[in-house]
Design a protein around this motif. Structure first.
Motif, PDB file in Angstrom:
ATOM      1  N   LEU A 200     -32.414  88.415 -19.174  1.00 41.24           N
ATOM      2  CA  LEU A 200     -31.007  88.618 -18.820  1.00 41.24           C
ATOM      3  C   LEU A 200     -30.265  87.280 -18.805  1.00 41.24           C
ATOM      4  CD1 LEU A 200     -28.716  90.465 -17.799  1.00 41.24           C
ATOM      5  CD2 LEU A 200     -29.579  90.098 -15.480  1.00 41.24           C
ATOM      6  N   PHE A 201     -30.856  86.277 -18.159  1.00 38.99           N
ATOM      7  CA  PHE A 201     -30.227  84.957 -18.174  1.00 38.99           C
ATOM      8  C   PHE A 201     -30.199  84.382 -19.584  1.00 38.99           C
ATOM      9  CE2 PHE A 201     -30.642  80.332 -18.181  1.00 38.99           C
ATOM     10  CZ  PHE A 201     -29.469  79.982 -17.530  1.00 38.99           C
ATOM     11  N   SER A 202     -31.255  84.625 -20.346  1.00 39.07           N
ATOM     12  CA  SER A 202     -31.333  84.080 -21.702  1.00 39.07           C
ATOM     13  C   SER A 202     -30.241  84.651 -22.595  1.00 39.07           C
ATOM     14  CB  SER A 202     -32.703  84.376 -22.308  1.00 39.07           C
ATOM     15  OG  SER A 202     -33.733  83.806 -21.523  1.00 39.07           O
ATOM     16  N   GLY A 203     -29.951  85.948 -22.452  1.00 40.35           N
ATOM     17  CA  GLY A 203     -28.856  86.532 -23.220  1.00 40.35           C
ATOM     18  C   GLY A 203     -27.544  85.853 -22.882  1.00 40.35           C
ATOM     19  N   PHE A 204     -27.371  85.513 -21.615  1.00 36.66           N
ATOM     20  CA  PHE A 204     -26.180  84.796 -21.166  1.00 36.66           C
ATOM     21  C   PHE A 204     -26.135  83.391 -21.757  1.00 36.66           C
ATOM     22  CE2 PHE A 204     -24.706  82.046 -17.461  1.00 36.66           C
ATOM     23  CZ  PHE A 204     -23.370  82.082 -17.827  1.00 36.66           C
ATOM     24  N   SER A 205     -27.219  82.624 -21.592  1.00 34.87           N
ATOM     25  CA  SER A 205     -27.228  81.234 -22.063  1.00 34.87           C
ATOM     26  C   SER A 205     -27.170  81.154 -23.586  1.00 34.87           C
ATOM     27  CB  SER A 205     -28.472  80.502 -21.539  1.00 34.87           C
ATOM     28  OG  SER A 205     -29.666  81.039 -22.096  1.00 34.87           O
ATOM     29  N   ILE A 210     -22.013  80.474 -28.554  1.00 36.61           N
ATOM     30  CA  ILE A 210     -21.469  81.334 -29.602  1.00 36.61           C
ATOM     31  C   ILE A 210     -20.065  81.813 -29.237  1.00 36.61           C
ATOM     32  CG2 ILE A 210     -21.747  83.538 -30.799  1.00 36.61           C
ATOM     33  CD1 ILE A 210     -24.763  83.169 -30.555  1.00 36.61           C
ATOM     34  N   ILE A 211     -19.896  82.265 -28.001  1.00 38.50           N
ATOM     35  CA  ILE A 211     -18.625  82.852 -27.586  1.00 38.50           C
ATOM     36  C   ILE A 211     -17.591  81.788 -27.236  1.00 38.50           C
ATOM     37  CG2 ILE A 211     -17.520  84.259 -25.785  1.00 38.50           C
ATOM     38  CD1 ILE A 211     -20.042  85.955 -25.704  1.00 38.50           C
ATOM     39  N   GLU A 212     -18.028  80.687 -26.634  1.00 37.09           N
ATOM     40  CA  GLU A 212     -17.083  79.708 -26.101  1.00 37.09           C
ATOM     41  C   GLU A 212     -16.835  78.517 -27.022  1.00 37.09           C
ATOM     42  OE1 GLU A 212     -15.465  80.470 -23.520  1.00 37.09           O
ATOM     43  OE2 GLU A 212     -16.694  82.154 -22.822  1.00 37.09           O
ATOM     44  N   ALA A 213     -17.520  78.427 -28.163  1.00 35.88           N
ATOM     45  CA  ALA A 213     -17.403  77.238 -29.019  1.00 35.88           C
ATOM     46  C   ALA A 213     -15.960  76.961 -29.424  1.00 35.88           C
ATOM     47  CB  ALA A 213     -18.287  77.394 -30.253  1.00 35.88           C
ATOM     48  N   SER A 214     -15.246  77.994 -29.862  1.00 36.68           N
ATOM     49  CA  SER A 214     -13.872  77.773 -30.330  1.00 36.68           C
ATOM     50  C   SER A 214     -12.978  77.288 -29.195  1.00 36.68           C
ATOM     51  CB  SER A 214     -13.314  79.061 -30.934  1.00 36.68           C
ATOM     52  OG  SER A 214     -13.311  80.111 -29.987  1.00 36.68           O
ATOM     53  N   TYR A 215     -13.175  77.852 -27.981  1.00 35.28           N
ATOM     54  CA  TYR A 215     -12.374  77.421 -26.838  1.00 35.28           C
ATOM     55  C   TYR A 215     -12.711  75.986 -26.427  1.00 35.28           C
ATOM     56  CZ  TYR A 215     -11.318  82.393 -26.468  1.00 35.28           C
ATOM     57  OH  TYR A 215     -10.912  83.669 -26.731  1.00 35.28           O
ATOM     58  N   LEU A 216     -13.986  75.608 -26.546  1.00 36.08           N
ATOM     59  CA  LEU A 216     -14.386  74.245 -26.233  1.00 36.08           C
ATOM     60  C   LEU A 216     -13.752  73.255 -27.211  1.00 36.08           C
ATOM     61  CD1 LEU A 216     -18.161  74.893 -25.482  1.00 36.08           C
ATOM     62  CD2 LEU A 216     -16.485  74.038 -23.830  1.00 36.08           C
ATOM     63  N   VAL A 217     -13.721  73.621 -28.487  1.00 35.24           N
ATOM     64  CA  VAL A 217     -13.105  72.751 -29.495  1.00 35.24           C
ATOM     65  C   VAL A 217     -11.612  72.600 -29.228  1.00 35.24           C
ATOM     66  CG1 VAL A 217     -12.541  72.514 -31.947  1.00 35.24           C
ATOM     67  CG2 VAL A 217     -14.837  73.242 -31.259  1.00 35.24           C
ATOM     68  N   VAL A 218     -10.934  73.706 -28.986  1.00 31.60           N
ATOM     69  CA  VAL A 218      -9.495  73.662 -28.708  1.00 31.60           C
ATOM     70  C   VAL A 218      -9.225  72.850 -27.440  1.00 31.60           C
ATOM     71  CG1 VAL A 218      -7.476  75.068 -28.082  1.00 31.60           C
ATOM     72  CG2 VAL A 218      -9.007  75.812 -29.914  1.00 31.60           C
ATOM     73  N   GLY A 219     -10.131  72.922 -26.484  1.00 29.27           N
ATOM     74  CA  GLY A 219      -9.972  72.166 -25.248  1.00 29.27           C
ATOM     75  C   GLY A 219     -10.006  70.665 -25.440  1.00 29.27           C
ATOM     76  N   ILE A 334     -17.452  86.989 -18.757  1.00 26.65           N
ATOM     77  CA  ILE A 334     -17.093  87.251 -17.363  1.00 26.65           C
ATOM     78  C   ILE A 334     -17.648  86.152 -16.462  1.00 26.65           C
ATOM     79  CG2 ILE A 334     -17.314  88.888 -15.450  1.00 26.65           C
ATOM     80  CD1 ILE A 334     -17.666  91.091 -17.574  1.00 26.65           C
ATOM     81  N   LEU A 335     -18.934  85.837 -16.631  1.00 26.05           N
ATOM     82  CA  LEU A 335     -19.568  84.830 -15.779  1.00 26.05           C
ATOM     83  C   LEU A 335     -19.001  83.437 -16.031  1.00 26.05           C
ATOM     84  CD1 LEU A 335     -23.293  86.024 -15.926  1.00 26.05           C
ATOM     85  CD2 LEU A 335     -21.641  86.340 -14.066  1.00 26.05           C
ATOM     86  N   ILE A 336     -18.730  83.118 -17.296  1.00 23.32           N
ATOM     87  CA  ILE A 336     -18.155  81.810 -17.612  1.00 23.32           C
ATOM     88  C   ILE A 336     -16.772  81.667 -16.984  1.00 23.32           C
ATOM     89  CG2 ILE A 336     -17.130  80.467 -19.498  1.00 23.32           C
ATOM     90  CD1 ILE A 336     -20.054  79.961 -19.235  1.00 23.32           C
ATOM     91  N   ALA A 337     -16.005  82.748 -16.993  1.00 30.34           N
ATOM     92  CA  ALA A 337     -14.678  82.705 -16.362  1.00 30.34           C
ATOM     93  C   ALA A 337     -14.803  82.444 -14.867  1.00 30.34           C
ATOM     94  CB  ALA A 337     -13.930  84.011 -16.623  1.00 30.34           C
ATOM     95  N   VAL A 338     -15.768  83.086 -14.227  1.00 35.01           N
ATOM     96  CA  VAL A 338     -15.969  82.899 -12.782  1.00 35.01           C
ATOM     97  C   VAL A 338     -16.446  81.477 -12.485  1.00 35.01           C
ATOM     98  CG1 VAL A 338     -17.330  83.631 -10.795  1.00 35.01           C
ATOM     99  CG2 VAL A 338     -16.418  85.349 -12.367  1.00 35.01           C
TER     100      VAL A 338
END
Length: 380
Positions: A200-205, A210-219, A334-338
């Motif tokens: 479960l944690f591995s699916g998150f990590s 994958i999900i946040e890469a574009s937001y990290l680049v824009v940041g 969801i977890l990254i937002a929190v």
């Protein structure tokens, strides 16, 4: 197919948001077009595992592949957001069956070194597919948001050779009634509960980058419209995951008890680089390092949780593993937002995940070493 379901339409999400801007709650419902298949996989994969053990592998896989083509392409001609979301629910159910059966068949068909190679190949195929499908979705999206959904019809082309090339594996000798035997073999909760929690944690990590890469680049100050830079970072991370999967085949000789903690540590190093090294350089290098660790992680998990199962329980255990992994994917944004709200920034949130990964690495390493030592003492 699950990768196709999650990444193909991400480039057209802004178009979907504009199209359904007047629909109440569209700011939440439109992203669910991408997220809801992962949730359905998490919910229905255990049921797919039950069917796999009781009925068989091949028939369920072929049916799911054919159904996937019809429900996957449905948004290409649907006009309403509720109807599109309903079709995405069905896509996730089909993906639950496809992912569960394919992983089960890899373990059924192959043994030892060949099994390790195919588990690694599964990771390589999914990561390279993600790169291709993101680019394809973006290219087709220039023709309107309906166009990318037609790609889901590719499952029909894949299902045809499956009918002739795949075979239903035989149950072990002396098993006169496989379905009854499968029903009587209990799920080994004592053995798999811990590994499922780690999964479960591995699916998150795994999906954080994958999900946040574009937001990290824009940041880092890169414009959101600069898709060349964003795509280059995402493609580099995806390629690093594939290389990690290729390396797994040779690295597995050191044993899962060492390799799995190493995978988490490599992920953690990459995430901490993103946190502490400022600018685009830190994001790019950190994403590549973390993704290389992810390439080790996925086949190591499969080897740890599924490869040692008995035939009669394998489908159900695979279904539970698939559910845990994709639930982690669904929970990622969801977890990254929190965590980001608590830590103060997205890069800090990624760094916190890296710290947690180190803790998981230590706990898993100690647990696996103890279990290995116990087995050796019993053998002696």
């Amino acid at each position: 197919m699950p990768i196709l379901g999650s990444v193909l339409i991400t480039p057209v999400l802004p178009q979907l948001s504009a199209e359904f801007a007047d629909v109440p709650g569209s700011e939440v419902l439109v992203p669910m077009v991408v997220a809801i298949p992962a949730l359905m996989i998490a919910i229905f994969a255990p049921f797919a595992g039950q069917i796999v053990d009781r009925v068989g592998r091949k028939v369920l896989l072929i049916i799911a592949m054919i159904a996937y083509a019809f429900v996957g392409t449905a948004p290409a001609w649907l006009q309403g957001l509720p109807e599109i979301l309903a079709s995405r629910v069905l896509v996730g159910i089909c993906e639950a069956a496809i992912m569960t059966v394919c992983t089960t068949l890899i373990v059924d068909y192959f043994h030892e070194k060949r099994r390790n190679r195919y588990l690694a190949a599964q990771t390589i195929a999914t990561t390279l597919a993600a790169t291709v499908f993101i680019a394809l979705g973006g290219a087709l999206g220039t023709g309107g948001w309906h166009a990318p959904f037609w790609v889901y019809a590719i499952s029909l082309l894949i299902a045809i050779p499956m009918i002739f090339a795949l075979w239903e594996p035989r149950r072990s000798e002396g098993d006169a009634n496989g379905a009854v035997a499968a029903a009587r073999v209990p799920i080994p909760w004592g053995r798999i509960a811990g590994p499922l929690a780690v999964t479960l944690f591995s699916g998150f990590s795994f999906y954080v980058i994958i999900i946040e890469a574009s937001y990290l680049v824009v940041g880092t100050g890169i414009a959101a419209t600069d898709t060349a830079v964003i795509g280059a970072v995402a493609a580099g991370a995806s390629l690093a995951t594939a290389i990690g999967g290729l390396t797994f085949v040779r690295a597995i000789r050191i044993g899962v008890s060492r390799l799995l903690p190493i995978a988490f540590v490599i992920q953690a190093v990459g995430m901490l680089v993103i946190w502490f090294v400022p600018g685009l350089t830190g994001v790019a290098i950190g994403a590549i390092i973390a993704s290389f660790g992810s390439g080790f992680l996925l086949p190591s998990l499969l080897r740890w949780v599924i490869a040692t199962t008995q035939f009669a329980e394998r489908g159900r255990v695979t279904g539970l593993w698939t559910a845990a992994f994709f639930l982690g994917q669904f929970l990622t944004p969801i977890l990254i937002a929190v965590i980001g709200a608590a830590a103060g920034s997205l890069t800090a949130a990624v760094g916190v995940v890296g710290i947690i990964a180190v803790v998981i690495a230590v706990l898993v390493g100690v647990s696996l070493r103890r279990n290995t030592a116990g087995v050796e003492v019993q053998a002696a």
